[in-house]
Design an enzyme around this catalytic site. Structure first.
Site, PDB file in Angstrom:
ATOM      1  N   HIS A 155     -51.540 -55.422 -40.063  1.00 48.46           N
ATOM      2  CA  HIS A 155     -50.680 -56.243 -39.210  1.00 48.46           C
ATOM      3  C   HIS A 155     -50.014 -57.284 -40.099  1.00 48.46           C
ATOM      4  CE1 HIS A 155     -49.400 -57.933 -35.294  1.00 48.46           C
ATOM      5  NE2 HIS A 155     -49.336 -59.053 -36.004  1.00 48.46           N
ATOM      6  N   CYS A 156     -48.697 -57.232 -40.170  1.00 47.72           N
ATOM      7  CA  CYS A 156     -47.960 -58.091 -41.100  1.00 47.72           C
ATOM      8  C   CYS A 156     -47.387 -59.297 -40.358  1.00 47.72           C
ATOM      9  CB  CYS A 156     -46.832 -57.301 -41.762  1.00 47.72           C
ATOM     10  SG  CYS A 156     -45.878 -58.279 -42.950  1.00 47.72           S
ATOM     11  N   PRO A 157     -47.806 -60.520 -40.705  1.00 49.12           N
ATOM     12  CA  PRO A 157     -47.255 -61.701 -40.020  1.00 49.12           C
ATOM     13  C   PRO A 157     -45.789 -61.950 -40.345  1.00 49.12           C
ATOM     14  CG  PRO A 157     -48.680 -62.363 -41.843  1.00 49.12           C
ATOM     15  CD  PRO A 157     -48.835 -60.876 -41.697  1.00 49.12           C
ATOM     16  N   ASN A 160     -44.161 -59.889 -37.827  1.00 51.14           N
ATOM     17  CA  ASN A 160     -44.763 -60.042 -36.500  1.00 51.14           C
ATOM     18  C   ASN A 160     -44.926 -58.691 -35.819  1.00 51.14           C
ATOM     19  OD1 ASN A 160     -45.863 -61.381 -34.276  1.00 51.14           O
ATOM     20  ND2 ASN A 160     -43.863 -61.621 -33.290  1.00 51.14           N
TER      21      ASN A 160
END
EC number: 2.3.1.225
Length: 366
Positions: A155-157, A160
């Protein structure tokens, strides 16, 4: 309208906070456009030919950067298809019966016709309590999205979004074009940056934009090059970030290269067969995200290779939602020039028959 309560307010606040990294990147990208196209190219460059060449190359990289970034952010992650979800009756059984053989039997019946070859560390079927489904191979539950994601990488911030089967190609192109974007800016801005330190530039607003633009481009180039190189290595080995940290477990045990088919085929699984689409953020990955070919000749060493095993799989073909091979028929050409897969394809019932083995135990994963 009834009040949403404290829980609903917290969820909305978290959703807003998750967009802060995306807004930061967007603002930084907007400033870089102004600093490079306006302050550097139009205000500072005196040679018309240099202006035109730099602006053309810059806008091409800028467009590809924005396009791939947009696709990475707004491409919805793919979730397991309905075949992997438990039926209403099976859910009732899991809730009503105490944990034990009854649970194992429910999962054995549900999983015996599914193309799953990976297990938990204890050898159990990978099951998600929250989504109430049997996890396909390479599928994991994202705690941020609160759902199971097919071929989840991480999950890449900064986008998002979950990076998985549906947008992994877009994420790679985003890294590639952002790296090229930064390298191009640093390379073409270098001579003006040097002139800044030697007092060769007039003391104007452009002077400070040129200085900070070079620093930002150089700094991001270093971090992006390491991240892009790491993901290129993952693609060459047909691994996800999660699989690099924890090797996938098959029936025979852990195998870090279980999904690797060789460099060329690994590349085609992500980018597809049509090379004209490789550099474009257009979905062209192979497969459906639910099933993947492996390099394992014998998926289930406990299951003997006998004609009876084949016949038991072929008795009721209408009951099988999936083909015997772990990869869909439309991708079967991947296997035609591999000797190990020729051997595996000659006995398609071997892997599936092993899924109904009574020795399977259940272990809940979330």
């Amino acid at each position: 309208m009834a009040p949403s309560g404290p829980g609903g307010v917290r969820r909305r606040c978290r959703r807003v906070l998750y967009w802060i990294p995306v807004v930061f990147i967007s603002l930084l990208l907007g400033w870089s456009y102004y600093a490079y196209a306006i302050q550097l190219c139009i205000v500072s460059m005196e040679n018309i030919g240099e202006q035109v060449m730099c602006l053309m190359a810059y806008h091409l990289l800028f467009a590809m950067f924005v396009w791939s970034y947009w696709k990475t952010i707004f491409t919805l992650p793919m979730n397991p298809s309905k075949e992997f979800h438990l039926s209403y009756a099976e859910k009732e059984l899991l809730e009503r019966e105490p944990r034990g053989e009854a649970h194992q039997e429910v999962l054995r019946r549900a999983a015996k016709d599914l193309p799953i070859y990976t297990r938990t560390m204890s050898g159990a079927i990978r099951y998600c309590d929250r989504c109430q489904l049997i996890k396909p191979d390479r599928c994991h539950h994202c705690s941020v999205c609160d759902k199971c994601i097919l071929k989840m990488d991480h999950h890449c911030p900064w986008v998002n979004n979950c990076v998985g089967f549906s947008n992994y190609k877009f994420f790679l192109l985003f890294l590639a074009y952002s790296l090229l974007y930064c390298l191009f800016i640093a390379a073409t801005d270098l001579q003006y940056f040097i002139r800044f330190w030697t007092n060769g530039l007039p003391d104007t607003q452009a002077k400070f934009h040129i200085m900070f633009l070079f620093f930002a481009a150089a700094m991001f180039s270093v971090s992006l090059s390491s991240l892009f190189g790491y993901h290129c290595w993952l693609v060459s080995k047909n691994k996800s970030t999660l699989e690099a940290f924890r090797n996938p477990v098959f029936r025979h045990g852990t195998d870090k290269n279980g999904f690797s088919l060789g460099f060329s085929k690994n590349m085609r699984q992500v980018f597809g067969d049509e090379k004209k689409y490789w550099l474009l953020p257009i979905f062209s990955s192979q497969g459906d995200g639910c099933s993947f070919p492996t390099c394992l000749v014998n998926q289930d060493p406990e299951q003997p290779s006998t004609p009876a095993g084949l016949n038991s799989t072929a008795k009721n073909p209408e009951n099988h939602q999936f083909p015997a091979k772990p990869l869909r028929e439309s991708q079967s050409h991947l296997l035609t020039d591999s000797q190990t897969w020729t051997e595996s394809s000659s006995n398609p019932g071997k892997g599936k028959a092993g899924m109904s083995n009574p020795a399977l135990t259940m272990e809940n994963e979330t």
